[in-house]
Design a protein around this motif. Sequence first.
Motif, PDB file in Angstrom:
ATOM      1  N   ARG A  11       0.919  -1.227   0.082  1.00 50.62           N
ATOM      2  CA  ARG A  11      -0.044  -0.052  -0.003  1.00 50.62           C
ATOM      3  C   ARG A  11       0.765   1.236  -0.026  1.00 50.62           C
ATOM      4  O   ARG A  11       1.875   1.309   0.831  1.00 50.62           O
ATOM      5  N   ASP A  12       0.593   2.077  -1.096  1.00 51.98           N
ATOM      6  CA  ASP A  12       1.533   3.357  -0.959  1.00 51.98           C
ATOM      7  C   ASP A  12       3.012   3.151  -0.895  1.00 51.98           C
ATOM      8  O   ASP A  12       3.497   3.671  -0.364  1.00 51.98           O
ATOM      9  N   GLY A 105       9.232   0.098   4.369  1.00 50.46           N
ATOM     10  CA  GLY A 105       9.643   0.745   3.027  1.00 50.46           C
ATOM     11  C   GLY A 105      10.895   0.015   2.715  1.00 50.46           C
ATOM     12  O   GLY A 105      11.479  -0.853   3.576  1.00 50.46           O
ATOM     13  N   TYR A 106      11.626   0.399   1.689  1.00 48.81           N
ATOM     14  CA  TYR A 106      12.896  -0.119   1.074  1.00 48.81           C
ATOM     15  C   TYR A 106      13.944   0.154   2.111  1.00 48.81           C
ATOM     16  O   TYR A 106      15.054  -0.616   2.593  1.00 48.81           O
ATOM     17  N   ALA A 107      13.654   1.293   2.690  1.00 47.96           N
ATOM     18  CA  ALA A 107      14.914   1.733   3.725  1.00 47.96           C
ATOM     19  C   ALA A 107      14.897   1.081   4.923  1.00 47.96           C
ATOM     20  O   ALA A 107      15.657   0.965   5.759  1.00 47.96           O
ATOM     21  N   ASP A 108      13.768   0.132   5.145  1.00 50.15           N
ATOM     22  CA  ASP A 108      13.715  -0.778   6.234  1.00 50.15           C
ATOM     23  C   ASP A 108      14.541  -2.067   5.980  1.00 50.15           C
ATOM     24  O   ASP A 108      14.066  -3.203   6.946  1.00 50.15           O
ATOM     25  N   LEU A 123      10.925  -6.093  -5.438  1.00 50.59           N
ATOM     26  CA  LEU A 123       9.728  -5.179  -5.220  1.00 50.59           C
ATOM     27  C   LEU A 123      10.260  -3.819  -5.529  1.00 50.59           C
ATOM     28  O   LEU A 123       9.462  -3.144  -6.510  1.00 50.59           O
ATOM     29  N   ARG A 124      11.461  -3.338  -5.154  1.00 52.48           N
ATOM     30  CA  ARG A 124      12.149  -2.400  -5.476  1.00 52.48           C
ATOM     31  C   ARG A 124      12.408  -2.219  -7.087  1.00 52.48           C
ATOM     32  O   ARG A 124      11.988  -0.968  -7.570  1.00 52.48           O
ATOM     33  N   GLU A 125      12.855  -3.122  -7.698  1.00 54.72           N
ATOM     34  CA  GLU A 125      13.335  -3.014  -9.001  1.00 54.72           C
ATOM     35  C   GLU A 125      11.978  -3.195  -9.764  1.00 54.72           C
ATOM     36  O   GLU A 125      12.063  -2.614 -10.915  1.00 54.72           O
ATOM     37  N   THR A 126      10.909  -3.435  -9.447  1.00 53.93           N
ATOM     38  CA  THR A 126       9.729  -3.362 -10.287  1.00 53.93           C
ATOM     39  C   THR A 126       8.622  -2.462 -10.078  1.00 53.93           C
ATOM     40  O   THR A 126       7.581  -2.062 -10.429  1.00 53.93           O
ATOM     41  N   GLY A 127       9.366  -1.282  -8.920  1.00 57.01           N
ATOM     42  CA  GLY A 127       8.677  -0.089  -8.580  1.00 57.01           C
ATOM     43  C   GLY A 127       7.398  -0.252  -7.801  1.00 57.01           C
ATOM     44  O   GLY A 127       6.868   0.985  -7.829  1.00 57.01           O
ATOM     45  N   LEU A 128       7.266  -1.326  -6.974  1.00 57.69           N
ATOM     46  CA  LEU A 128       6.207  -1.524  -5.992  1.00 57.69           C
ATOM     47  C   LEU A 128       6.607  -0.978  -4.760  1.00 57.69           C
ATOM     48  O   LEU A 128       5.925  -0.519  -4.006  1.00 57.69           O
ATOM     49  N   LEU A 129       7.973  -1.157  -4.516  1.00 55.39           N
ATOM     50  CA  LEU A 129       8.223  -0.691  -2.952  1.00 55.39           C
ATOM     51  C   LEU A 129       9.267   0.415  -3.045  1.00 55.39           C
ATOM     52  O   LEU A 129       9.998   0.533  -3.898  1.00 55.39           O
ATOM     53  N   ARG A 130       9.017   1.616  -2.179  1.00 55.60           N
ATOM     54  CA  ARG A 130       9.867   2.587  -2.019  1.00 55.60           C
ATOM     55  C   ARG A 130      10.597   2.622  -0.986  1.00 55.60           C
ATOM     56  O   ARG A 130      10.169   2.113  -0.171  1.00 55.60           O
TER      57      ARG A 130
END
Length: 130
Positions: A11-12, A105-108, A123-130
Motif C-alpha cells: 500500500r502506497d 519501505g525499502y529503507a527498512d 519489489l524495488r526493482e519493479t517499482g512497487l516498494l519505495r
Amino acid sequence: MIDKIAWLHLRDGRILSTRSRGKSVFYLPGGKREPGETDTETLIREIREELTVEIDPASIEPAGVFDAQADGHATGLLVRMTCYTAEFSGTLKAGSEIDEVVWLGYADRDRVSAVDKIIFDHLRETGLLR
C-alpha cells in the motif's frame, strides 16, 4: 529446504510485515504448510492466524518464488518463499503469535529476514516498494 508461503500486501509503496514473539527481525506474513495443505489453504490459514483477516480465495495471484539462507539455521539450509497477492476482508491486527504489525519501505530492508531482503529488492526493482 524450508517451504513457506507468504502474502505480499503493498500500500502506497510500503509492504505489510510482522514480527513474531521473541524475534528481532520482521517477516512477511505467512508460514509453513501443514501436511496435505495446498498453497491456497496455507495462505488463508496463516493470514487468519497472524493478522485476523480473511483472504479472498478468488483473488489470490502468484507473485514469485524466492530462495535464501534460512535465518537462525545452519549454513546451507535454504528457505523457499512462494509469494502471493490477495484481497482480504476484516481489520488487520496482530494475532496471538505476532507482537508487531508494521508497514515497511525499502529503507527498512536491514530489519527483515534474508529471504525478505531478496523480495524487497525484487519489489524495488519493479517499482512497487519505495
